[in-house]
Design a protein around this motif. Structure first.
Motif, short mmCIF file in Angstrom:
data_model
loop_
_atom_site.label_atom_id
_atom_site.label_comp_id
_atom_site.label_asym_id
_atom_site.label_seq_id
_atom_site.Cartn_x
_atom_site.Cartn_y
_atom_site.Cartn_z
N LEU C 202 0.84 -1.19 0.00
CA LEU C 202 0.00 0.00 0.00
C LEU C 202 0.88 1.25 0.00
O LEU C 202 0.61 2.20 -0.73
CB LEU C 202 -0.91 0.01 1.23
CG LEU C 202 -1.96 -1.10 1.32
CD1 LEU C 202 -2.69 -1.02 2.65
CD2 LEU C 202 -2.96 -0.97 0.19
N TYR C 203 1.89 1.23 0.86
CA TYR C 203 2.78 2.40 0.91
C TYR C 203 3.50 2.58 -0.42
O TYR C 203 3.69 3.69 -0.91
CB TYR C 203 3.79 2.26 2.04
CG TYR C 203 3.17 2.40 3.40
CD1 TYR C 203 2.91 1.29 4.19
CD2 TYR C 203 2.82 3.65 3.89
CE1 TYR C 203 2.31 1.42 5.42
CE2 TYR C 203 2.23 3.79 5.13
CZ TYR C 203 1.98 2.67 5.89
OH TYR C 203 1.38 2.80 7.11
N ALA C 204 3.90 1.46 -0.99
CA ALA C 204 4.58 1.55 -2.29
C ALA C 204 3.66 2.19 -3.32
O ALA C 204 4.07 3.06 -4.09
CB ALA C 204 5.00 0.15 -2.73
N MET C 205 2.39 1.77 -3.32
CA MET C 205 1.43 2.32 -4.27
C MET C 205 1.28 3.81 -4.06
O MET C 205 1.13 4.58 -5.01
CB MET C 205 0.07 1.65 -4.09
CG MET C 205 -0.05 0.34 -4.76
SD MET C 205 -1.78 -0.17 -4.73
CE MET C 205 -1.78 -1.20 -3.30
N GLY C 206 1.30 4.22 -2.78
CA GLY C 206 1.12 5.63 -2.49
C GLY C 206 2.32 6.45 -2.95
O GLY C 206 2.19 7.57 -3.40
N ASN C 207 3.51 5.87 -2.82
CA ASN C 207 4.71 6.61 -3.19
C ASN C 207 4.92 6.64 -4.68
O ASN C 207 5.27 7.66 -5.25
CB ASN C 207 5.94 5.99 -2.50
CG ASN C 207 6.11 6.53 -1.10
OD1 ASN C 207 6.01 7.73 -0.88
ND2 ASN C 207 6.34 5.65 -0.16
N SER C 208 4.75 5.52 -5.34
CA SER C 208 4.95 5.50 -6.78
C SER C 208 4.23 4.30 -7.37
O SER C 208 4.60 3.16 -7.12
CB SER C 208 6.44 5.41 -7.11
OG SER C 208 6.59 5.04 -8.46
N VAL C 209 3.23 4.58 -8.17
CA VAL C 209 2.44 3.50 -8.75
C VAL C 209 3.30 2.61 -9.63
O VAL C 209 3.20 1.39 -9.61
CB VAL C 209 1.26 4.09 -9.56
CG1 VAL C 209 0.56 3.02 -10.35
CG2 VAL C 209 0.30 4.78 -8.65
N ASP C 210 4.19 3.24 -10.41
CA ASP C 210 5.01 2.45 -11.33
C ASP C 210 5.94 1.52 -10.57
O ASP C 210 6.09 0.35 -10.92
CB ASP C 210 5.82 3.39 -12.23
CG ASP C 210 4.92 4.11 -13.21
OD1 ASP C 210 5.19 5.28 -13.51
OD2 ASP C 210 3.93 3.49 -13.63
N ALA C 211 6.58 2.09 -9.55
CA ALA C 211 7.49 1.26 -8.77
C ALA C 211 6.74 0.07 -8.18
O ALA C 211 7.22 -1.06 -8.17
CB ALA C 211 8.14 2.09 -7.68
N ALA C 212 5.53 0.33 -7.69
CA ALA C 212 4.75 -0.75 -7.09
C ALA C 212 4.40 -1.80 -8.12
O ALA C 212 4.48 -3.01 -7.87
CB ALA C 212 3.48 -0.17 -6.46
N THR C 213 4.02 -1.33 -9.33
CA THR C 213 3.68 -2.29 -10.39
C THR C 213 4.88 -3.13 -10.74
O THR C 213 4.80 -4.35 -10.90
CB THR C 213 3.18 -1.54 -11.64
OG1 THR C 213 2.25 -0.54 -11.24
CG2 THR C 213 2.50 -2.49 -12.59
N PHE C 214 6.04 -2.47 -10.89
CA PHE C 214 7.24 -3.22 -11.23
C PHE C 214 7.60 -4.20 -10.13
O PHE C 214 8.24 -5.21 -10.39
CB PHE C 214 8.41 -2.26 -11.48
CG PHE C 214 8.25 -1.46 -12.74
CD1 PHE C 214 8.72 -0.17 -12.81
CD2 PHE C 214 7.61 -2.01 -13.86
CE1 PHE C 214 8.56 0.57 -13.98
CE2 PHE C 214 7.45 -1.27 -15.01
CZ PHE C 214 7.93 0.04 -15.08
N ALA C 215 7.20 -3.86 -8.90
CA ALA C 215 7.50 -4.77 -7.80
C ALA C 215 6.53 -5.94 -7.76
O ALA C 215 6.60 -6.79 -6.88
CB ALA C 215 7.48 -4.00 -6.48
N GLY C 216 5.58 -5.95 -8.68
CA GLY C 216 4.71 -7.10 -8.77
C GLY C 216 3.37 -6.95 -8.08
O GLY C 216 2.60 -7.90 -7.97
N ILE C 217 3.07 -5.75 -7.61
CA ILE C 217 1.79 -5.55 -6.93
C ILE C 217 0.71 -5.24 -7.96
O ILE C 217 0.92 -4.43 -8.86
CB ILE C 217 1.90 -4.38 -5.94
CG1 ILE C 217 2.98 -4.68 -4.91
CG2 ILE C 217 0.58 -4.11 -5.26
CD1 ILE C 217 3.30 -3.49 -4.03
N ASN C 218 -0.42 -5.89 -7.82
CA ASN C 218 -1.54 -5.61 -8.72
C ASN C 218 -2.29 -4.40 -8.16
O ASN C 218 -3.18 -4.51 -7.33
CB ASN C 218 -2.47 -6.82 -8.80
CG ASN C 218 -3.49 -6.63 -9.92
OD1 ASN C 218 -3.89 -5.52 -10.23
ND2 ASN C 218 -3.90 -7.74 -10.52
N VAL C 219 -1.86 -3.23 -8.64
CA VAL C 219 -2.37 -1.99 -8.05
C VAL C 219 -3.88 -1.88 -8.21
O VAL C 219 -4.61 -1.58 -7.27
CB VAL C 219 -1.68 -0.77 -8.71
CG1 VAL C 219 -2.31 0.51 -8.25
CG2 VAL C 219 -0.19 -0.78 -8.39
#
Lengths: 337, 352, 361
Positions: C202-219
C-alpha cells in the motif's frame, strides 16, 4: 494544456474544449426543450428570468472554483466565504446605512479575497495540500461567521431598496445579476486565454514540477488563483444579500460541493490542466435548470440529488474518454513526426 | 432560513392553550376546578435551577428569539440559563448535546427536537439523571418528555389560515394551493387536513384547493415550487404557506414577478422577514405567534416541574410569570395561545 | 491532488520511523487531553463521559480504518457517509416492508455496501477516473438514492431489544460492547498494514504506482478491493447508526465524511499517500471525540468548537510540513554540496507517469 504543444495539437485541444462545452450546452438545450414540451410556461419570460437569477450565484462561484481546479487544487471553503461576506454586507448596511453601494461591493470582494489569500498562502508557501487547507478553513471561516453573527439576522428592511432592486431588477428583461455573471465569466475567460499568466495556470495544473522547472512561478500563480476564488465567492456573497434580502449566518452552508459539481460537470477536469470557465458556468446553469425542471416535470424533487450525482459521474467519464482519444491522436501525430 | 413549521405549530398551540386556560380560569369554579390530583402551582420556583435551551439549530434567528424569551423567564425566577445545540439541524448532533447536558446535571432541558424518535433514548437517560424535559415548538415522542409546550390547536391554525386567504382572494373566490414544508411533517399534515375540512364548509365554497406542494423548509426549493405552481396553474388566485421558510420564499418570488398583486399569499411568517412584502403589497396579512412567549412559557413550565410544583398530569396548573396561569391539557401538553394576525397596521410593532 | 512535493516523500527516513513519531504525538495528545480534562472539567473522569465519547466515535472509527488504507494508496473516498445513509434507509425500508430478522437486514446492508464500494472501485480502477471526482459524484448519487428510498420519512419503530442491545455496555463496565467489533477490525487492519506484504505494498502504491507495479503488486485489484471494504464497513456503520439513534432517515450521517477525513489527516496520513497508519488515525479519532465532548462539557460554545476543529486540521498538516522544510534547510546548510531537495528527484517518475494522463487532465 502547456503552450509548448505544436500548433496542430493546440487546435485539437481547443477543439476538445469546444466539443466538451457544446456537449453541456446540448444537454442543457435538451432538458429545456423536453420540459417546455411538457409545460410551455417553462420558457415564459418570468421563468427564464428566475432561472437566470437562480444560476447566477452558483455560476460566479463556479468560475472561481474552475480557476482553482485548473491548477490542480480545490477550494472547499467557498461556502463559508459566501456566508461570511453575505453577513458582512448585511451588517455594513445595517450599521452604516449611508454608505454607497459600490463601497459595500468593494468590502465584500476584499473580504473574500482576504480569505482566499489565507488559503493561497498556506497552500503555496507551506506546500500544504489544498483539500486539507480548504477543509480546515471551511470550518474556521464558518466558525468566525457564526461567532460574529451570534444568531442575529439581517432583514430585507435593513438594506437600501436600491441594493435590493439590484437583486431582482432587470435590464431589457435580463436580470442585473445575470449580467454581472456574464461580465465575470467573459473577463475570466479572456484572461485565461490571452494572458501568459492565465495560460500558465493550465501548465501548473498539467504538471506542476515541469512548470516550475520551466520558470513559471508556481507558488505565486496558485496564490492568486485562490485569491480569485475567494474574491469571486465574496462577490457572490454580496449578490446573495441583494437577492435574498434576509441573511443569517447559515448562508451558503454546504454549497461547496455544488460549486465543485458545477465545475466538474462543466468540463473542468479535477486533475487540473484543462477545462474552461465557460464550461463551469454552463455546468452551473445546467444544475440550476435541473432543480427547476424537476417539479415542472412532476418528478419528485428527491431525485434531484441523485440526478446531480449521475451527471458528475457521466461528466468525468466523458472527460476521460475524450482525453484518451486526444492523447491517442497526439501520440500518433508525434509518432508520425 | 430554516424556521420549522413544527415550531410555529407549537407556538400556535401553546397560544390556544393559554386562551383555553384563560377561559377556563374565568369560568365558574364549580365545573372547572382542577381535580384533586392536579396541583395548583402555588409554591415558589426553586432558586438556582439550571435551565438549558436546546433548539433544533443554533445560529437560527427564530430560535434566538424563542430562547431569549426563555432567558428572560430564567432571569425572573433566578435560575441559571444557557443555550446550546448543533449548528446543523441534525438529530444525531442533538443527541450529543443532550448527553452533555445530562452529565452537567442540568435541571431543565427545553428542547425543540430535530427528530422525534432519535433523541428519545438520550432524553430518557437525562431524565434518569434527574433532568426535567420540556419540549417546545417541535415535540418528541411523548414517552420521553415531561411536558410539551404547544402553540395552538390544529383547528385554530387552519381556521385562521383559511380566513386570511379568503379575505385576500376576495369574495369571488378561485383556485388556491398550499406550499408546505416536508411531506411527512406531522404538524403540517394535520393543519392541511384541518384546512380541507374548513374548506368543505359552505362559506368557503368559492375556494378550490388544487394542489399541495412541498418546499422541504428549504428556501431555494420553496422558491422553485412557488414558481412551478404558477407555471402549472396560471389562473391560481391564492397560496397558503404555513411555514416561515415557505411563505418568505413565495413572497419573494411573487414580489419580483408579474403575479404580484394578482395572486394572494398568506401563511405563517415572521414579521421581520415579511415586513417588506407587506409594505409593497405582495402580502395582505399573515399569522404567527410570539416565539419569545413560547420560550418564556417553556422555561416556566420546566421550572415548575423541577421545583415539584406540578408533575405534568392533566389538570396541573402553574403560573408563568407575566403570561399568567396555565393548565396542563391532555397528553401532557400546555397550549400558549391563539394565532396572531400581522398586517400593515401592526407590522412595525414587532422585531423578530 | 496538488502535486507540490513536500517532505511527504520519505526518502531520508524509513517510513515507519516517521509514522511512529507522529502517532506518538497524537497518542500523547489524547492522554494529555484526558488527564487535563479530568482535572479541570467536571465530569470528564466520570465513566458516563467515556461511554458517550465511545458511542460518538464508533462510526467515525469504523469508517476511518479503511479510509486510512485508501488515503495511503493516494486515493480518497468521500462517498462513505452517503453509503452509511443509503444503508440506513434501505434497512429502514426493508424493516417497514416486513423483514424483521436482524441478521437478514445486516447481511443485506453489508452486501449493499460492498456493491456501492465496488461501483466506486470500478470507476476508479477500470475506467481510470480520479477518485476525488468519482467519490464526489457517488456522494451525491448515493445520498440522492437515500432520499428516493425513504423520502422525508423516518423509520423509528425498531424493537427495543435491537436498539438497546446495540448500545448495551460490556458487562461490568459502561463502555458499549460494539467497541469490541471496532477493536477487532482495528487489529485486523493494523496487522494488514504493519505486518503483511500487502500493507507494505500500500505504501509503495502511495509513493509510486510504477514502482509498485514493477515490484509485482496488482495496483488496480488492490485498490478495487479497498473500495469494496470501505463500502462494506460504511454500511456496517450505517446499521450501528440506525440502531443507536433508533431512527433511519435519508440524512443519517450527512457530513460525516469530513469528520473522517479530518481524523485521518490529523492521524498523520499524508493526503499524497505513502505515509501514516491506522494507529495514529485511531488515536486522532479518539482525540477529536474527547476534545469535542470535553469542551462541550466545559460550556465552550459550538461556534468555538467549529473553529478549533478547523485550526487543528490545518495545524496537523502545516506543522509537519514546516518541520520538514526547516529540516531540509538545516540539512542543506550543513552540507553545502548536497543535491537539491526532494522536488528535483521526484519529478522524473512523476513526469513519466504523468505524460499520458496530462492530456487526460
Amino acid at each position: 494544456m502547456s503552450a509548448t504543444t505544436a500548433a496542430p495539437a493546440t487546435s485539437a485541444v481547443q477543439r476538445l474544449f469546444v466539443v466538451r462545452e457544446l456537449g453541456i450546452g446540448l444537454a442543457l438545450v435538451l432538458l429545456v426543450v423536453v420540459t417546455t414540451l411538457v409545460n410551455p410556461r417553462f420558457l415564459s419570460a418570468q421563468n427564464v428570468k428566475d432561472l437566470l437569477l437562480g444560476a447566477t450565484i452558483l455560476a460566479i462561484m463556479a468560475v472561481g472554483q474552475a480557476v482553482v481546479i485548473i491548477t490542480r487544487n480545490v477550494d472547499l471553503s467557498v461556502g463559508s466565504v459566501l456566508g461570511l461576506t453575505t453577513f458582512a454586507t448585511g451588517t455594513t448596511f445595517l450599521h452604516h446605512p449611508g454608505l454607497p453601494i459600490a463601497a459595500v461591493f468593494v468590502i465584500g470582494v476584499a473580504l473574500g479575497a482576504l480569505c482566499g489569500a489565507v488559503n493561497g498562502a498556506l497552500i503555496a508557501s507551506v506546500r500544504v495540500p489544498a483539500l486539507v487547507v480548504t477543509l480546515g478553513t471551511l470550518y474556521m471561516f464558518r466558525g468566525f461567521d457564526y461567532t460574529w453573527a451570534a444568531s442575529s439576522q439581517i432583514n430585507a428592511a435593513d438594506m437600501p431598496p436600491a441594493f435590493l432592486r439590484l437583486g431582482s431588477g432587470a435590464v431589457f428583461g435580463v436580470p442585473v445579476l445575470a449580467l454581472v455573471a456574464v461580465v465575470v465569466v467573459v473577463a475570466a475567460g479572456a484572461y485565461l486565454r490571452t494572458y501568459a499568466s492565465g495560460r500558465e495556470l493550465y501548465a501548473v495544473g498539467s504538471n506542476p514540477d515541469a512548470a516550475r522547472l520551466s520558470g513559471i512561478p508556481v507558488g505565486r500563480r496558485v496564490f492568486w488563483a485562490f485569491v480569485t476564488s475567494g474574491a469571486l465567492a465574496g462577490l457572490a456573497g454580496v449578490l446573495y444579500a441583494a437577492r435574498f434580502g434576509t441573511v443569517d449566518a447559515n448562508a451558503g452552508l454546504g454549497s461547496e460541493l455544488n460549486v465543485v459539481a458545477a465545475a466538474v460537470v462543466g468540463g473542468v477536469a479535477i486533475f487540473g490542466g484543462s477545462g474552461s470557465v465557460y464550461g463551469a458556468v454552463l455546468g452551473a446553469v445546467l444544475l440550476t435548470v435541473i432543480g427547476a425542471a424537476l417539479p415542472v416535470l412532476g418528478v419528485s424533487p428527491f431525485w434531484e440529488k441523485a440526478a446531480v450525482g449521475l451527471l458528475i459521474l457521466s461528466a468525468i467519464g466523458l472527460d476521460r474518454a475524450l482525453a484518451a482519444r486526444l492523447a491517442g491522436r497526439l501520440t500518433v501525430r508525434r509518432a508520425r513526426g | 432560513m430554516r424556521i420549522g413549521t413544527k415550531r410555529l405549530r407549537t407556538v400556535a398551540l401553546a397560544g390556544l392553550a393559554a386562551l383555553a386556560l384563560a377561559t377556563s380560569a374565568c369560568a365558574s369554579d364549580t365545573t372547572t376546578t382542577p381535580t384533586p390530583s392536579g396541583s395548583a402551582g402555588s409554591g415558589t420556583i426553586k432558586a438556582g435551577l439550571k435551565v438549558t435551551f436546546l433548539p433544533k439549530q443554533v445560529n437560527n434567528p427564530y430560535f434566538n428569539t424563542s430562547d431569549n424569551g426563555g432567558k428572560a423567564a430564567v432571569a425572573e425566577f433566578k435560575g441559571v440559563y444557557s443555550e446550546t445545540g448543533p449548528s446543523d439541524a441534525s438529530a444525531s448532533a442533538q443527541v450529543s448535546y443532550i448527553n452533555t447536558l445530562s452529565q452537567q446535571h442540568t435541571d431543565v432541558i427545553a428542547i425543540s427536537a430535530d427528530d422525534k424518535d432519535a433523541v428519545c433514548p438520550a432524553l430518557n437517560e437525562a431524565r434518569q439523571a434527574g433532568a426535567k424535559v420540556v419540549t417546545y415548538d417541535a415535540d418528541t415522542n411523548p414517552s420521553c418528555r415531561d411536558l410539551f409546550i404547544n402553540q395552538a390547536t390544529t383547528d385554530g391554525i387552519a381556521k385562521n389560515q383559511i380566513k386570511l386567504i379568503s379575505a385576500a382572494v376576495g369574495p369571488d373566490g378561485g383556485k388556491i394551493a398550499i406550499l408546505s414544508a416536508t411531506a411527512n411533517a406531522t404538524n403540517q399534515n394535520a393543519w392541511i387536513a384541518a384546512m380541507k375540512t374548513e374548506l368543505a364548509k359552505p362559506e368557503n365554497s368559492k375556494l378550490q384547493l388544487v394542489d399541495t406542494v412541498y418546499g422541504n423548509d428549504d428556501d431555494q426549493t420553496s422558491f422553485q415550487q412557488a414558481q412551478a405552481l404558477l407555471a402549472k396553474y396560471p389562473d391560481l388566485k391564492g397560496i397558503i404557506s404555513p411555514t416561515t421558510v415557505g411563505v418568505a420564499a413565495a413572497a419573494r418570488y411573487l414580489s419580483g414577478s408579474t403575479y404580484k398583486g394578482k395572486v394572494a399569499l398568506t401563511g405563517l411568517g415572521t414579521p421581520n422577514q415579511m415586513r417588506a412584502y407587506i409594505k409593497d403589497g405582495t402580502v395582505k396579512s399573515f399569522a404567527l405567534w410570539n416565539p419569545a412567549d413560547l420560550g418564556y412559557l417553556a422555561a416556566y413550565a420546566g421550572a415548575a416541574l423541577a421545583s415539584g410544583l406540578i408533575t405534568g398530569k392533566t389538570g396541573d396548573t402553574f403560573t408563568a410569570g407575566k403570561l399568567g396561569k396555565f393548565t396542563v391539557g391532555d397528553g401532557a401538553t400546555v397550549l400558549l395561545g391563539d394565532p396572531f394576525t400581522f398586517d400593515a397596521s401592526n407590522i412595525d410593532q414587532f422585531q423578530f | 491532488m496538488a502535486e507540490f512535493t513536500t517532505a511527504g516523500s520519505t526518502r531520508r527516513h524509513p517510513a515507519w520511523s516517521v509514522l511512529v513519531a507522529w502517532d506518538t504525538v497524537v497518542i500523547v495528545g489524547v492522554v494529555l487531553v484526558a488527564v487535563i480534562g479530568s482535572a479541570t472539567i467536571d465530569g470528564v473522569a466520570d465513566p458516563r463521559f467515556w461511554r458517550f465519547v465511545t458511542l460518538d466515535v464508533i462510526p467515525i472509527a469504523l469508517i476511518a480504518l479503511p479510509m486510512t488504507l485508501i488515503v495511503i494508496t493516494g486515493e480518497i473516498d468521500l462517498s462513505v457517509a452517503s453509503v452509511l445513509g443509503l444503508s440506513a434507509t434501505v434497512m429502514g425500508k426493508l424493516y417497514e416492508a416486513g423483514v424483521t430478522a436482524l441478521p437478514v437486514l445486516i447481511a443485506v446492508c453489508l452486501l449493499l455496501g460492498a456493491v456501492l464500494g465496488a461501483l466506486n472501485g470500478i470507476f476508479i480502477t477500470v475506467f481510470g477516473l480520479p477518485s476525488l471526482a468519482v467519490t464526489i459524484g457517488t456522494l451525491a448519487l448515493y445520498r440522492g438514492l437515500s432520499f428516493v428510498v425513504l423520502g422525508d420519512k423516518a423509520v423509528a419503530d425498531y424493537p427495543i431489544a435491537w436498539t438497546s442491545g446495540m448500545i448495551r455496555a460490556i458487562h461490568g463496565l459502561t463502555i458499549p460492547w460494539f467497541i469490541l467489533v471496532v477493536a477487532g477490525l482495528a487489529v485486523a487492519f493494523c496487522v494488514l498494514v504493519y505486518l503483511t506484504p500487502i500493507g507494505r505494498g500500500l505504501y509503495a502504491m502511495g509513493n509510486s504506482v510504477d514502482a509498485a507495479t514493477f515490484a509485482g503488486i496488482n495496483v488496480a485489484r488492490t485498490k478495487f478491493w479497498l473500495f469494496v471494504v470501505s463500502g462494506t464497513v460504511a454500511a456496517l456503520a450505517g446499521v450501528f447508526w440506525t440502531l443507536r439513534f433508533a431512527s433511519a432517515r435519508a440524512d443519517n450521517g450527512s457530513g460525516l465524511e469530513l469528520s473522517v477525513v479530518a481524523a485521518v489527516l490529523l492521524g498523520g496520513v499524508s493526503i499524497f499517500g505513502g505515509r501514516g497508519g491506522p494507529i495514529g488515525v485511531l488515536a486522532a479519532v479518539v482525540l477529536l471525540g474527547v476534545l469535542n465532548n470535553a469542551l462541550q462539557l466545559a460550556y465552550v460554545p459550538a461556534n468555538t468548537l467549529t473553529i478549533v476543529t478547523g485550526a487543528l486540521l490545518i495545524a496537523s498538516v502545516v506543522g509537519p510540513n514546516l518541520v520538514a522544510i526547516a529540516r531540509q534547510r538545516w540539512r542543506r546548510r550543513r552540507r553545502p554540496g548536497a543535491p537539491p531537495p526532494a522536488a528535483a528527484t521526484a519529478p522524473p517518475p512523476a513526469a513519466v507517469a504523468a505524460a499520458p494522463p496530462v492530456a487526460g487532465g
